[in-house]
Scaffold this motif. Structure first.
Motif, short mmCIF file in Angstrom:
data_model
loop_
_atom_site.label_atom_id
_atom_site.label_comp_id
_atom_site.label_asym_id
_atom_site.label_seq_id
_atom_site.Cartn_x
_atom_site.Cartn_y
_atom_site.Cartn_z
N TYR B 27 12.72 2.51 22.29
CA TYR B 27 11.83 1.45 22.78
C TYR B 27 12.66 0.42 23.55
N THR B 28 11.97 -0.50 24.18
CA THR B 28 12.64 -1.55 24.94
C THR B 28 13.18 -2.61 23.98
N PHE B 29 14.49 -2.67 23.89
CA PHE B 29 15.16 -3.47 22.86
C PHE B 29 14.72 -4.93 22.86
N ILE B 30 14.62 -5.53 24.05
CA ILE B 30 14.35 -6.96 24.11
C ILE B 30 12.88 -7.30 23.91
N SER B 31 12.04 -6.29 23.74
CA SER B 31 10.61 -6.54 23.54
C SER B 31 10.24 -6.73 22.08
N TYR B 32 11.21 -6.65 21.19
CA TYR B 32 10.94 -6.76 19.76
C TYR B 32 11.98 -7.66 19.10
N TYR B 33 11.46 -8.62 18.31
CA TYR B 33 12.36 -9.36 17.43
C TYR B 33 12.94 -8.40 16.40
N MET B 34 14.08 -8.79 15.81
CA MET B 34 14.63 -8.03 14.70
C MET B 34 14.83 -8.97 13.51
N HIS B 35 14.31 -8.53 12.38
CA HIS B 35 14.45 -9.28 11.14
C HIS B 35 15.44 -8.58 10.23
N TRP B 36 15.97 -9.33 9.28
CA TRP B 36 16.77 -8.77 8.19
C TRP B 36 16.11 -9.15 6.87
N ASN B 52 15.90 -13.11 18.25
CA ASN B 52 15.22 -12.69 19.46
C ASN B 52 16.27 -12.02 20.34
N PRO B 53 16.20 -10.70 20.48
CA PRO B 53 17.25 -10.01 21.23
C PRO B 53 17.31 -10.41 22.70
N SER B 54 16.24 -10.98 23.21
CA SER B 54 16.23 -11.36 24.62
C SER B 54 17.21 -12.50 24.89
N GLY B 55 17.07 -13.59 24.15
CA GLY B 55 17.93 -14.74 24.39
C GLY B 55 18.99 -14.95 23.33
N GLY B 56 18.85 -14.25 22.20
CA GLY B 56 19.82 -14.39 21.12
C GLY B 56 19.52 -15.50 20.14
N ALA B 97 14.26 -4.76 10.41
CA ALA B 97 12.86 -4.42 10.67
C ALA B 97 12.45 -5.12 11.96
N ARG B 98 11.69 -4.43 12.80
CA ARG B 98 11.35 -5.00 14.10
C ARG B 98 9.93 -5.56 14.11
N GLU B 99 9.72 -6.50 15.03
CA GLU B 99 8.42 -7.13 15.22
C GLU B 99 8.19 -7.29 16.72
N LEU B 100 7.04 -6.85 17.20
CA LEU B 100 6.70 -6.97 18.61
C LEU B 100 6.68 -8.44 19.03
N VAL B 101 7.30 -8.74 20.16
CA VAL B 101 7.28 -10.10 20.69
C VAL B 101 5.96 -10.34 21.41
N VAL B 102 5.18 -11.27 20.86
CA VAL B 102 3.95 -11.72 21.51
C VAL B 102 4.00 -13.25 21.47
N VAL B 103 3.94 -13.87 22.62
CA VAL B 103 4.11 -15.32 22.68
C VAL B 103 3.12 -16.03 21.77
#
Lengths: 113, 122
Positions: B27-36, B52-56, B97-103
Motif C-alpha cells: 500500500y501507499t506508505f504515507i497514506s496511513y498512520y502507524m500506531h504502536w 504520521n509517516p508523511s511528515g513524521g 497497526a495502521r490507520e487510514l489517514v482521513v483529515v
C-alpha cells in the motif's frame, strides 16, 4: 482517557448457539456531526495478532462472516456471534478511536462449552 | 497484499533500550498512520503512540512520554519504535497497526503486524 469496560471476562457457548459480548465506554464515542460511533471490535486468536472485525460499531470488515454483528450507540455496545463456530474461539476486544489515546476493553475470552 | 512485517524477538537487560521495526508493503506508505500497541503476557492491549509517516509528526501516550520514540524511513517504508530504560514491566509483545489517514476523522486499525516479543530480564 476513555475507559472501555467489557463484560463478561469470559464465556462458554455451545457450537451453533449465540454469543453476546458487551462493551461500555466511560464517555460517549458518538460524533453527533456525522452520527458515527467510533467503536471497533477486534478478534485475537491464540498466538496471532488482533484482526479487525467491525468498525463504526456495526460495519463488518470485508471478509468477516455475517454471523458477526455489532450494535449500540453512545456508550453501550454489543458484539454478537449468532451461531458460534469452532474457529470463533478467541479473545474479543472493543476499542474506541474517538480520541487519543486509543483505548481498549480488557478482552472477552470465548470458548466452546 | 498489505503486509506489516516486524523485526524478531529481543531479549534485553533492565536499563537497556530496544528498537523494533515494522516494514510496510502492499500500500501507499504515507497514506496511513502507524500506531504502536503492546500486550503484556496474558494481558490486554495498551496504546503507546502514533506517527504520521508523511511528515513524521508523533503523539505518545502520557505513560511512555520521555521513554518512547517512534520514527520512520519513507525510503524503505519502515516505522521504528524505540523504548528506553527498560524494566521487567516492559516485557510484552509489541504490535504496529495502521490507520487510514482521513483529515479530521479518526479511523480504526485495519491491519496489524505479527508482533515482536520483547523480554526484559537480567
Amino acid at each position: 482517557d476513555i475507559v472501555m469496560t467489557q463484560s463478561p471476562d469470559s464465556l462458554a457457548v455451545s457450537l451453533g448457539e449465540r454469543a453476546t459480548i458487551n462493551c461500555k465506554s466511560s464517555q460517549s464515542v458518538l460524533d453527533s456531526s456525522n452520527s458515527k460511533n467510533f467503536l471497533a471490535w477486534h478478534q485475537q486468536k491464540p498466538g496471532q495478532p488482533p484482526k479487525l472485525l467491525i468498525y463504526w460499531a456495526s460495519t463488518r470488515e470485508s471478509g468477516v462472516p455475517d454471523r458477526f454483528s455489532g450494535s449500540g450507540s453512545g456508550t453501550d455496545f454489543t458484539l454478537t456471534i449468532s451461531s458460534l463456530q469452532a474457529e470463533d474461539v478467541a479473545v474479543y476486544f472493543c476499542q474506541q478511536y474517538f480520541t487519543t489515546p486509543r483505548t481498549f476493553g480488557q478482552g472477552t475470552k470465548v470458548e466452546i462449552k | 497484499q498489505v503486509q506489516l512485517v516486524q523485526s524478531g524477538a529481543e531479549v534485553k537487560n533492565p536499563g537497556a533500550s530496544v528498537k523494533v521495526s515494522c516494514k510496510a508493503s502492499g500500500y501507499t506508505f504515507i497514506s496511513y498512520y502507524m500506531h504502536w500497541v503492546r500486550q503484556a503476557p496474558g494481558q490486554g492491549l495498551e496504546w503507546m503512540g502514533i506517527i504520521n509517516p508523511s511528515g513524521g509528526s508523533t503523539n505518545y501516550a502520557q505513560k511512555f512520554r520521555g521513554r518512547v520514540t517512534v520514527t520512520r524511513d519513507t525510503s524503505t517504508s519502515t516505522v521504528y519504535m524505540e523504548l528506553s530504560r527498560l524494566t521487567s514491566d516492559d516485557t510484552a509483545v509489541y504490535y504496529c497497526a495502521r490507520e487510514l489517514v482521513v483529515v479530521a476523522v479518526n479511523r480504526p486499525f485495519d491491519y496489524w503486524g505479527q508482533g515482536t516479543l520483547v523480554t526484559v530480564s537480567s
